[in-house]
Design a protein around this motif. Sequence first.
Motif, PDB file in Angstrom:
ATOM      1  N   ASP A 143     -49.079 -49.189   8.160  1.00  0.00           N
ATOM      2  CA  ASP A 143     -48.422 -48.579   7.013  1.00  0.00           C
ATOM      3  C   ASP A 143     -48.342 -47.062   7.189  1.00  0.00           C
ATOM      4  O   ASP A 143     -48.788 -46.521   8.217  1.00  0.00           O
ATOM      5  CB  ASP A 143     -49.101 -48.985   5.703  1.00  0.00           C
ATOM      6  CG  ASP A 143     -50.481 -48.387   5.498  1.00  0.00           C
ATOM      7  OD1 ASP A 143     -50.913 -47.489   6.262  1.00  0.00           O
ATOM      8  OD2 ASP A 143     -51.161 -48.819   4.545  1.00  0.00           O
ATOM      9  N   ARG A 180     -43.725 -50.673  12.062  1.00  0.00           N
ATOM     10  CA  ARG A 180     -43.994 -49.574  11.115  1.00  0.00           C
ATOM     11  C   ARG A 180     -43.104 -49.705   9.887  1.00  0.00           C
ATOM     12  O   ARG A 180     -42.116 -50.408   9.897  1.00  0.00           O
ATOM     13  CB  ARG A 180     -43.714 -48.226  11.792  1.00  0.00           C
ATOM     14  CG  ARG A 180     -44.642 -47.883  12.935  1.00  0.00           C
ATOM     15  CD  ARG A 180     -45.897 -47.261  12.407  1.00  0.00           C
ATOM     16  NE  ARG A 180     -46.678 -46.689  13.491  1.00  0.00           N
ATOM     17  CZ  ARG A 180     -47.350 -45.576  13.389  1.00  0.00           C
ATOM     18  NH1 ARG A 180     -47.321 -44.867  12.291  1.00  0.00           N
ATOM     19  NH2 ARG A 180     -48.068 -45.144  14.400  1.00  0.00           N
ATOM     20  N   ASP A 181     -43.456 -48.947   8.852  1.00  0.00           N
ATOM     21  CA  ASP A 181     -42.727 -48.948   7.578  1.00  0.00           C
ATOM     22  C   ASP A 181     -42.659 -50.359   6.998  1.00  0.00           C
ATOM     23  O   ASP A 181     -41.586 -50.911   6.754  1.00  0.00           O
ATOM     24  CB  ASP A 181     -41.314 -48.361   7.739  1.00  0.00           C
ATOM     25  CG  ASP A 181     -41.316 -46.945   8.281  1.00  0.00           C
ATOM     26  OD1 ASP A 181     -42.288 -46.210   8.007  1.00  0.00           O
ATOM     27  OD2 ASP A 181     -40.365 -46.585   8.979  1.00  0.00           O
ATOM     28  N   THR A 191     -42.940 -53.656   4.501  1.00  0.00           N
ATOM     29  CA  THR A 191     -42.740 -54.130   3.136  1.00  0.00           C
ATOM     30  C   THR A 191     -43.511 -55.438   3.039  1.00  0.00           C
ATOM     31  O   THR A 191     -43.335 -56.318   3.886  1.00  0.00           O
ATOM     32  CB  THR A 191     -41.249 -54.366   2.843  1.00  0.00           C
ATOM     33  OG1 THR A 191     -40.552 -53.121   2.993  1.00  0.00           O
ATOM     34  CG2 THR A 191     -41.048 -54.897   1.437  1.00  0.00           C
ATOM     35  N   TRP A 245     -55.945 -54.796   4.833  1.00  0.00           N
ATOM     36  CA  TRP A 245     -55.493 -53.572   5.507  1.00  0.00           C
ATOM     37  C   TRP A 245     -56.711 -52.749   5.882  1.00  0.00           C
ATOM     38  O   TRP A 245     -57.556 -52.458   5.036  1.00  0.00           O
ATOM     39  CB  TRP A 245     -54.548 -52.789   4.590  1.00  0.00           C
ATOM     40  CG  TRP A 245     -53.254 -53.499   4.385  1.00  0.00           C
ATOM     41  CD1 TRP A 245     -52.966 -54.438   3.433  1.00  0.00           C
ATOM     42  CD2 TRP A 245     -52.080 -53.371   5.184  1.00  0.00           C
ATOM     43  NE1 TRP A 245     -51.682 -54.902   3.595  1.00  0.00           N
ATOM     44  CE2 TRP A 245     -51.105 -54.253   4.649  1.00  0.00           C
ATOM     45  CE3 TRP A 245     -51.738 -52.586   6.295  1.00  0.00           C
ATOM     46  CZ2 TRP A 245     -49.825 -54.374   5.176  1.00  0.00           C
ATOM     47  CZ3 TRP A 245     -50.459 -52.707   6.822  1.00  0.00           C
ATOM     48  CH2 TRP A 245     -49.519 -53.591   6.267  1.00  0.00           C
TER      49      TRP A 245
END
Length: 145
Positions: free
Chosen positions: A20, A94-95, A97, A114
Amino acid sequence: MSEMPGDRPTRDASVVVARDANGFVALLSAMFPRHGGEHLFLPGGRREDGETPEECARRELKEEAGITAARWRPLGTYAITLATTARVHLYEARDPTVGPQQLTPTEQDFKLSWWPMADALEAAVQGRFLLPAGPLALLLADRTG
């Protein structure tokens, strides 16, 4: 590559380090009684017919972790064992959702969490991962990203 006597061809696999914006990585955990209890692992699995390695990585990440990602980066491809021609393809996503997991009946106890990268790497050093592709992918993502 030609097969040697005794080689068992199997399907390639893909494994994903999803990170993240804060650098936390998505780890899965589940109980594996045959292997001594609960272990950590990264989303991943075997490639289906007609899939590219990246398509496999995207599918497995969505199914096992409920994650889609905007940016993808290959981390390398490695032999799984000497006894097979199958390879494991490692990726960083990456990035992310996050949505709902799409688990099969054999995956129902997969838990998503996480972790800070440093803690995930320490868990790898402690032997908390069941399969070697996860720690390798984490190391490569950490060193090259």
